[in-house]
Motif scaffolding. Structure first.
Motif, PDB file in Angstrom:
ATOM      1  N   GLU A  28      -4.268  -3.591  14.311  1.00  0.00           N
ATOM      2  CA  GLU A  28      -3.980  -2.630  13.834  1.00  0.00           C
ATOM      3  C   GLU A  28      -5.247  -1.381  13.916  1.00  0.00           C
ATOM      4  N   ARG A  53      -4.662   1.950  16.002  1.00  0.00           N
ATOM      5  CA  ARG A  53      -5.124   3.199  15.380  1.00  0.00           C
ATOM      6  C   ARG A  53      -6.138   4.278  15.971  1.00  0.00           C
ATOM      7  N   THR A  71      -1.957   4.958   4.826  1.00  0.00           N
ATOM      8  CA  THR A  71      -0.972   5.093   3.762  1.00  0.00           C
ATOM      9  C   THR A  71      -0.723   3.670   3.193  1.00  0.00           C
ATOM     10  N   LYS A  72      -0.123   3.525   2.119  1.00  0.00           N
ATOM     11  CA  LYS A  72       0.299   2.223   1.732  1.00  0.00           C
ATOM     12  C   LYS A  72       0.739   1.122   2.583  1.00  0.00           C
ATOM     13  N   GLU A  73       1.683   1.523   3.562  1.00  0.00           N
ATOM     14  CA  GLU A  73       2.307   0.794   4.392  1.00  0.00           C
ATOM     15  C   GLU A  73       1.025   0.443   5.666  1.00  0.00           C
ATOM     16  N   GLU A  74       0.432   1.337   6.092  1.00  0.00           N
ATOM     17  CA  GLU A  74      -0.363   1.189   6.948  1.00  0.00           C
ATOM     18  C   GLU A  74      -1.694   0.078   6.539  1.00  0.00           C
ATOM     19  N   ARG A  75      -1.955   0.196   5.077  1.00  0.00           N
ATOM     20  CA  ARG A  75      -3.048  -0.743   4.707  1.00  0.00           C
ATOM     21  C   ARG A  75      -2.532  -2.128   4.723  1.00  0.00           C
ATOM     22  N   THR A  76      -1.286  -2.317   4.436  1.00  0.00           N
ATOM     23  CA  THR A  76      -0.468  -3.434   4.369  1.00  0.00           C
ATOM     24  C   THR A  76      -0.773  -3.949   5.780  1.00  0.00           C
ATOM     25  N   MET A  77      -0.187  -3.248   6.736  1.00  0.00           N
ATOM     26  CA  MET A  77      -0.175  -3.798   8.132  1.00  0.00           C
ATOM     27  C   MET A  77      -1.722  -4.144   8.666  1.00  0.00           C
ATOM     28  N   TYR A  78      -2.677  -3.403   8.134  1.00  0.00           N
ATOM     29  CA  TYR A  78      -3.813  -3.426   8.400  1.00  0.00           C
ATOM     30  C   TYR A  78      -4.531  -4.947   7.913  1.00  0.00           C
TER      31      TYR A  78
END
Length: 249
Positions: A16, A20, A216-223
């Motif tokens: 990720e 990014r 974002t919350k979703e980006e943090r989860t994926m990271y």
């Protein structure tokens, strides 16, 4: 299992983090211009919609890549590897050759005249050494050359390896833009603030995109998932290295 303390900046050597930072066109152009050290001046590029010719996510063998075409026609494979691969050099030669062969027309080869594009492969190596390499060298820029004279035979097939593990310079020892790239790749996830040497617009953009707080919350989860995948790969590699050391005793 490592303790997951919220970082200030994300790790660019995770899937990720890589996507990014290098999925941003301006960042990638700046990065390539530094890597080519003035040999090429890149002003524009297009991301290729590929089938990720080198990608795998097997535990212990994490690889992710981008393939881009420069506005001048050159093709570039940019790949991050987090563990040693079998026949590393042969593997990259195969993928570069595939990019070249895919440009050939199905027919009328005579009129085409083998007008193949220049193809460059850039490999960011995190956590392992170049097989048989010099551990004092962290930047490898190779092309086809005359074995005896060292004179370049063909410039249009190049392989650039960034051996991150070999870069040991402190911030005070960084000498040029290339060193800054290595310092960023190796130290970004442990830094708390933007380093003094990274105040230029080029590196400020990298660090702005790398801000964990701006995900974002979703980006943090994926990271976080990609970071755990990296940790798992490291654990497997360390176990394998330990087994090999025991066998060699």
């Amino acid at each position: 299992m490592k303790n997951h303390v919220q970082p200030v900046f994300i790790d660019p050597t995770t899937d990720e983090g890589f996507k990014r930072l290098f999925g941003d066109k301006v960042n990638l152009i700046n990065f390539l211009n530094i890597i080519f050290r003035g040999r090429k001046i890149i002003t524009d590029l297009t991301y290729r919609d590929t089938e990720r010719i080198g990608a795998t996510e097997e535990i212990g063998k994490v690889i992710f890549d981008l393939v881009v075409q420069l506005s001048t026609g050159e093709e570039i494979i940019i790949e991050m590897q987090t563990s040693i691969q079998t026949n590393l050099k042969q593997r990259m030669l195969y993928y570069a050759s595939k990019v070249i062969s895919d440009t050939a027309p199905k027919g009328n080869r005579k009129s085409w005249g083998y007008a193949i594009p220049e193809v460059y492969t850039i490999v960011l190596m995190d956590g392992f050494h170049m097989p048989g390499g010099d551990r004092s060298t962290y930047f490898h820029d190779t092309c086809l050359c005359n074995r005896d004279s060292g004179k370049i035979f063909y410039e249009g097939l190049g392989f650039i390896y960034l051996e991150i593990i070999n870069f040991v310079k402190s911030e005070a020892e960084v000498e040029d833009e290339l060193d800054k790239v290595f310092f960023m790749l190796k130290n970004m996830p442990t830094l708390k603030t933007l380093p003094r040497i990274m105040k230029s617009a080029v590196f400020q953009r990298f660090f702005q995109l790398a801000s964990y707080a701006k995900l974002t919350k979703e980006e943090r989860t994926m990271y976080d998932i990609s970071l755990k995948r990296k940790w798992d790969a490291e654990a497997v590699r360390m176990y394998q290295e330990g087994q090999e050391s025991s066998c060699n005793c």
